[in-house]
Write an enzyme that holds these catalytic residues in place. Sequence first.
Site, mmCIF file in Angstrom:
data_model
loop_
_atom_site.group_PDB
_atom_site.id
_atom_site.type_symbol
_atom_site.label_atom_id
_atom_site.label_comp_id
_atom_site.label_asym_id
_atom_site.label_seq_id
_atom_site.Cartn_x
_atom_site.Cartn_y
_atom_site.Cartn_z
ATOM 1 N N ASP A 129 67.118 109.014 26.823
ATOM 2 C CA ASP A 129 68.033 108.063 27.464
ATOM 3 C C ASP A 129 69.472 108.374 27.088
ATOM 4 O O ASP A 129 70.372 108.390 27.936
ATOM 5 C CB ASP A 129 67.708 106.632 27.016
ATOM 6 N N ASP A 156 71.135 104.555 35.636
ATOM 7 C CA ASP A 156 70.029 104.366 34.704
ATOM 8 C C ASP A 156 69.571 105.762 34.301
ATOM 9 O O ASP A 156 68.926 106.460 35.081
ATOM 10 C CB ASP A 156 68.875 103.595 35.343
ATOM 11 N N LEU A 193 67.380 106.950 32.327
ATOM 12 C CA LEU A 193 65.935 107.190 32.269
ATOM 13 C C LEU A 193 65.229 105.870 32.564
ATOM 14 O O LEU A 193 64.890 105.116 31.660
ATOM 15 C CB LEU A 193 65.511 107.748 30.908
ATOM 16 N N ASP A 194 65.025 105.616 33.826
ATOM 17 C CA ASP A 194 64.284 104.432 34.235
ATOM 18 C C ASP A 194 62.812 104.643 33.896
ATOM 19 O O ASP A 194 62.258 105.714 34.122
ATOM 20 C CB ASP A 194 64.456 104.223 35.738
ATOM 21 N N THR A 234 61.588 103.867 30.646
ATOM 22 C CA THR A 234 61.564 104.345 29.256
ATOM 23 C C THR A 234 60.289 103.924 28.531
ATOM 24 O O THR A 234 59.734 104.687 27.738
ATOM 25 C CB THR A 234 62.791 103.835 28.485
ATOM 26 N N HIS A 281 55.645 94.703 32.886
ATOM 27 C CA HIS A 281 56.423 93.465 32.783
ATOM 28 C C HIS A 281 55.841 92.377 33.685
ATOM 29 O O HIS A 281 56.575 91.665 34.373
ATOM 30 C CB HIS A 281 57.890 93.722 33.126
ATOM 31 N N GLY A 327 58.559 101.672 36.140
ATOM 32 C CA GLY A 327 59.864 102.106 36.610
ATOM 33 C C GLY A 327 60.193 101.657 38.020
ATOM 34 O O GLY A 327 59.441 101.923 38.955
#
Length: 345
Positions: free
Chosen positions: A60, A126, A128-129, A131, A227, A249
């Site tokens: 990142d 972003d 590194l979407d 992560t 999530h 992601g």
Amino acid sequence: RLLIDRYSCMMSAEGSLMIRLLATCVAAAGRAGQLVRAVVESGNLGLVEKGFDDPQTEADRRAQRCVISSILAKFPGLTVIGEETLDPSDEDQKLITHDQSAEVLAEKCPAHLSAVQEKDVVVWVDPLDGTKEFSKGLLQYPTVLIGIAVGGKAVGGVIHHPFWSPSLTSGSPSNAMATGRTIWGLVGMGVRGLLNPLQPGPASSSSSSNNTDQEKKGLTVITTMSHNNALVDRSVKAVKPEKLVRAGGSGYKILMVLEGEADVYLFPTPGTKKWDTCAGEALLLAMGGTLTDARGDVLDYSHVPGRYLNSLGVVATLDKDTHKTVLDGIPKDVINDLQKMESKY
């Protein structure tokens, strides 16, 4: 005549901020992908926790330094916002690329973007979407995202898929085999780099729109892997997908919509930020698609310090009728809960 055409193309690109900026972003995203793969190859991710369930790795950090410094080296007057909070003095010139994509420079700028000036532009990065998935070795999901906004509207996007390989058919890719790929475009230009360029329409259908059996097929919904919550579950259940795909992601999920692997990216909850969605929204718009919040309102990509959250979630589709169907299917109590939550931010 060929030389004249090439010269005219070069002169046009030289005079167009948007083409030059997009060419820089494409090159920077590709360089960032190389740096991300190098971190994996080193065997040391340099993992730290920024907060609860919010990891950051050396990939990142290197990717963000690469992308932002590469852009600002050519466009010092731009507003460029990255996800990671890094020490600005900790810059490594070796990470920067001064290249620009020749393929992008050969394109003609859409007329409605030809007079854009640096002061009008915000770039959302972003580095590194995905992560969280990256840190677990789920390398098919991470992407490098660079979104270009003008007047608060997403107009240009770059999605770099660093661990993609031409030989990859399923499962998590091997870093040793990865070459990466870059998808890019502008509203009014279209999108380049897709594996399966499609016109808007159901992912579960073929190009034959007259096939009754195909038309009856339900939606393929792609949503969060890491999530999930009750708002997401209630909404997914309400729209009654024929197929549900969970993935990591935002960039990857939008890419799956762009390539027809899913009809809708459904995430009706706070969680994504503007740098997660700007690039993907621009590419969707360039293909005639739509990205809104769960209430159906468009997202504003103007830079307001500290106001980065997409507080009412994300709904993204290529087909406008599908978009309306999904919005209508999200339960009213989910929208009410979201609005109550939004008032607290």
